[in-house]
Design a protein around this motif. Structure first.
Motif, PDB file in Angstrom:
ATOM      1  N   GLU A  39       0.827  -1.209   0.000  1.00 15.16           N
ATOM      2  CA  GLU A  39       0.000   0.000   0.000  1.00 15.16           C
ATOM      3  C   GLU A  39       0.863   1.261   0.000  1.00 15.16           C
ATOM      4  N   GLU A  40       1.941   1.256   0.778  1.00 12.44           N
ATOM      5  CA  GLU A  40       2.808   2.431   0.836  1.00 12.44           C
ATOM      6  C   GLU A  40       3.527   2.665  -0.487  1.00 12.44           C
ATOM      7  N   ILE A  41       3.941   1.591  -1.143  1.00 11.66           N
ATOM      8  CA  ILE A  41       4.564   1.738  -2.462  1.00 11.66           C
ATOM      9  C   ILE A  41       3.560   2.321  -3.450  1.00 11.66           C
ATOM     10  N   ALA A  42       2.342   1.805  -3.424  1.00 13.61           N
ATOM     11  CA  ALA A  42       1.301   2.307  -4.326  1.00 13.61           C
ATOM     12  C   ALA A  42       1.028   3.785  -4.084  1.00 13.61           C
ATOM     13  N   GLU A  43       0.982   4.206  -2.837  1.00 14.48           N
ATOM     14  CA  GLU A  43       0.755   5.618  -2.514  1.00 14.48           C
ATOM     15  C   GLU A  43       1.896   6.490  -3.030  1.00 14.48           C
ATOM     16  N   ALA A  44       3.129   6.007  -2.914  1.00 11.41           N
ATOM     17  CA  ALA A  44       4.275   6.777  -3.378  1.00 11.41           C
ATOM     18  C   ALA A  44       4.268   6.912  -4.897  1.00 11.41           C
ATOM     19  N   VAL A  45       3.983   5.823  -5.603  1.00 15.47           N
ATOM     20  CA  VAL A  45       3.925   5.874  -7.065  1.00 15.47           C
ATOM     21  C   VAL A  45       2.807   6.810  -7.512  1.00 15.47           C
ATOM     22  N   GLU A  46       1.668   6.749  -6.841  1.00 23.65           N
ATOM     23  CA  GLU A  46       0.560   7.646  -7.187  1.00 23.65           C
ATOM     24  C   GLU A  46       0.930   9.099  -6.919  1.00 23.65           C
ATOM     25  N   ALA A  47       1.669   9.354  -5.833  1.00 23.42           N
ATOM     26  CA  ALA A  47       2.102  10.722  -5.534  1.00 23.42           C
ATOM     27  C   ALA A  47       3.002  11.257  -6.644  1.00 23.42           C
ATOM     28  N   VAL A  48       3.894  10.425  -7.153  1.00 23.40           N
ATOM     29  CA  VAL A  48       4.763  10.838  -8.259  1.00 23.40           C
ATOM     30  C   VAL A  48       3.928  11.191  -9.483  1.00 23.40           C
ATOM     31  N   ARG A  49       3.029  10.303  -9.837  1.00 25.41           N
ATOM     32  CA  ARG A  49       2.245  10.514 -11.064  1.00 25.41           C
ATOM     33  C   ARG A  49       1.285  11.681 -10.933  1.00 25.41           C
ATOM     34  N   SER A  50       0.715  11.849  -9.754  1.00 28.21           N
ATOM     35  CA  SER A  50      -0.229  12.953  -9.565  1.00 28.21           C
ATOM     36  C   SER A  50       0.458  14.306  -9.650  1.00 28.21           C
ATOM     37  N   ALA A  51       1.784  14.320  -9.394  1.00 28.95           N
ATOM     38  CA  ALA A  51       2.544  15.571  -9.474  1.00 28.95           C
ATOM     39  C   ALA A  51       3.146  15.793 -10.858  1.00 28.95           C
TER      40      ALA A  51
ATOM     41  N   ILE B  12      10.953  -7.979  -7.444  1.00 32.79           N
ATOM     42  CA  ILE B  12      11.327  -7.034  -8.500  1.00 32.79           C
ATOM     43  C   ILE B  12      10.366  -7.119  -9.680  1.00 32.79           C
ATOM     44  N   ALA B  13      10.165  -8.321 -10.194  1.00 31.72           N
ATOM     45  CA  ALA B  13       9.251  -8.483 -11.326  1.00 31.72           C
ATOM     46  C   ALA B  13       7.827  -8.105 -10.941  1.00 31.72           C
ATOM     47  N   GLU B  14       7.449  -8.365  -9.701  1.00 31.53           N
ATOM     48  CA  GLU B  14       6.100  -8.018  -9.255  1.00 31.53           C
ATOM     49  C   GLU B  14       5.917  -6.503  -9.194  1.00 31.53           C
ATOM     50  N   ILE B  15       6.939  -5.782  -8.786  1.00 27.06           N
ATOM     51  CA  ILE B  15       6.882  -4.317  -8.783  1.00 27.06           C
ATOM     52  C   ILE B  15       6.664  -3.796 -10.204  1.00 27.06           C
ATOM     53  N   ALA B  16       7.450  -4.306 -11.141  1.00 25.78           N
ATOM     54  CA  ALA B  16       7.302  -3.862 -12.529  1.00 25.78           C
ATOM     55  C   ALA B  16       5.911  -4.166 -13.060  1.00 25.78           C
ATOM     56  N   ARG B  17       5.401  -5.360 -12.751  1.00 26.62           N
ATOM     57  CA  ARG B  17       4.082  -5.763 -13.258  1.00 26.62           C
ATOM     58  C   ARG B  17       2.964  -4.938 -12.646  1.00 26.62           C
ATOM     59  N   ARG B  18       3.009  -4.741 -11.346  1.00 27.78           N
ATOM     60  CA  ARG B  18       1.909  -4.053 -10.667  1.00 27.78           C
ATOM     61  C   ARG B  18       1.849  -2.572 -10.992  1.00 27.78           C
ATOM     62  N   PHE B  19       3.021  -1.933 -11.102  1.00 30.49           N
ATOM     63  CA  PHE B  19       3.037  -0.475 -11.179  1.00 30.49           C
ATOM     64  C   PHE B  19       3.469   0.071 -12.534  1.00 30.49           C
ATOM     65  N   ASP B  20       3.817  -0.811 -13.470  1.00 28.07           N
ATOM     66  CA  ASP B  20       4.250  -0.394 -14.806  1.00 28.07           C
ATOM     67  C   ASP B  20       5.361   0.649 -14.712  1.00 28.07           C
ATOM     68  N   VAL B  21       6.416   0.288 -14.004  1.00 24.47           N
ATOM     69  CA  VAL B  21       7.576   1.156 -13.816  1.00 24.47           C
ATOM     70  C   VAL B  21       8.842   0.371 -14.150  1.00 24.47           C
TER      71      VAL B  21
ATOM     72  N   GLU C  15       8.732   9.404 -15.473  1.00 25.71           N
ATOM     73  CA  GLU C  15       9.870   8.487 -15.546  1.00 25.71           C
ATOM     74  C   GLU C  15      10.193   8.013 -14.126  1.00 25.71           C
ATOM     75  N   ILE C  16       9.753   6.787 -13.831  1.00 28.72           N
ATOM     76  CA  ILE C  16       9.783   6.290 -12.453  1.00 28.72           C
ATOM     77  C   ILE C  16      10.558   4.977 -12.391  1.00 28.72           C
ATOM     78  N   VAL C  17      11.461   4.896 -11.408  1.00 29.21           N
ATOM     79  CA  VAL C  17      12.174   3.665 -11.099  1.00 29.21           C
ATOM     80  C   VAL C  17      11.867   3.310  -9.652  1.00 29.21           C
ATOM     81  N   VAL C  18      11.386   2.111  -9.420  1.00 27.73           N
ATOM     82  CA  VAL C  18      11.134   1.643  -8.061  1.00 27.73           C
ATOM     83  C   VAL C  18      12.156   0.559  -7.744  1.00 27.73           C
TER      84      VAL C  18
END
Length: 356
Positions: A165-177, A203-212, A181-184
């Motif tokens: 959930e915290e990773i998702a919130e951080a990625v959304e914060a980046v995109r909303s601003a 690692i692969a799950e991060i790429a799949r879930r967040f398209d980063v 170009e995002i690297v997790v």
């Protein structure tokens, strides 16, 4: 490789179709000496790293001068150290930033930083920083993340200690601003980190879930884990780096030395090359050894009209005859002509129609 994204930092393309991007983290390994910081840049460049990352904070922008509960490290590498004093020792003075960025440009290695508050972002923007990094403890500081993202520069974020959930919130914060170009970076925030807690499948799950773009900020000892991470989909590897662990420093115990960083760069490129694509056919290098496989050969002279038997036909090397799978179909058939010892069997030697 899971994500199809590609980003660019200072002209260097990063993504599945490019060599892994290797970041040497200087952190506090300059040991309070700017000349040592320059030597770290030289050594990282010589080792083949793509970038050196520093950290931009002052002790009073990351904590307060206090000794109460939580303000003194309990356990681990820095046990008993007051946070304020630790950060005072480890920080990179702000008046060093300009010379460090300038020196990086001079020798041809990218320099970027982790800012820890808005004033740090302002400083780095004034130096035309090409990218930013959010450290693991700051991943939950969404205001800081949005501040960085509003620069529009590429942004890396480490996930040590973070929940999904915290990773998702951080990625959304980046995109909303407005940043795209995002690297997790998957990360285990232990110093050093035990390999059994690396959980590289994340690692692969991060790429799949967040398209980063996904990668690894690695605190394990040595260079084995990063190579495995690349084989599992990491496009970026970050490792702490020092000139000589024996010289000490706040992060030296889990940092790579120059020869190890060079090894990491070499092995990372090899690891990327080994992944390739699913392949179920001989490779180019195997084409020359196909003849070394087994095939059917005549191992005793056979007269025209004589039957093929286990005595006169066998599966042996080399592989110039019919495939061994045809042996049972051949046995009991008769020869269409005289066949000499050592001839590779082919369909024309079998009387009547034979589908090989």
């Amino acid at each position: 490789m899971i994500s199809a994204q590609t980003i660019s930092i200072a002209g260097r393309r990063i993504g599945p179709d490019h060599p892994p991007y290797i970041v040497a983290e200087m952190s506090g390994n300059h040991n309070g000496d700017i000349d040592r910081a320059f030597r770290i840049l030289d050594a990282a460049k010589a080792a083949g790293a793509d970038a050196v990352k520093i950290q931009t904070y002052r002790a009073d922008t990351i904590t307060i001068d206090h000794s109460g509960p939580g303000f003194v490290v309990d356990g681990g590498l820095w046990d008993g150290r007051r946070l304020f004093e630790l950060y005072e020792e480890a920080h990179t003075p702000w008046d060093w930033h300009g010379p460090i960025f300038e020196y990086g440009r001079k020798i041809g290695i990218t320099v970027f930083s982790s800012p820890f508050d808005a004033t740090a972002v302002d400083l780095l923007e004034g130096l035309d920083a090409p990218a930013y990094k959010i450290a693991s403890p700051e991943l939950i500081d969404l205001a800081l993340i949005r501040c960085v993202a509003r620069t529009g520069k590429p942004i890396m974020m480490s996930t040590g200690m973070a929940t999904l959930e915290e990773i998702a919130e951080a990625v959304e914060a980046v995109r909303s601003a407005g940043a795209t170009e995002i690297v997790v970076l998957h990360c285990t925030a232990a110093y050093p980190a035990p390999p059994e807690e690396a959980n590289l499948a994340t690692i692969a799950e991060i790429a799949r879930r967040f398209d980063v773009i996904a990668g690894l900020s690695d605190h394990t000892l040595g260079t084995v884990v990063p190579g495995i991470a690349i084989a599992l989909g990491a496009d970026v590897i970050e490792k702490h780096f020092t000139l000589d662990r024996a010289e000490g420093g706040v992060d030296s115990a889990f940092s790579l030395e120059p020869a190890e960083l060079a090894e990491l760069v070499r092995n990372s490129r090899i690891a990327r090359q080994t992944v390739g694509a699913p392949a179920f056919a001989p490779t180019a290098s195997e084409a020359t050894v196909l003849k070394n496989r087994r095939s059917l050969y005549v191992v005793a002279p056979i007269a025209q009209g004589e039957a093929f038997t286990p005595r006169n036909v066998r599966s042996i090397r080399p592989g110039l005859g019919m495939k061994p799978k045809h042996l049972e179909s051949v046995l009991g058939r008769v020869a269409a002509r005289d066949i000499t010892f050592g001839e590779a069997l082919d369909a024309s030697m079998i009387d009547g129609e034979f589908q090989a």
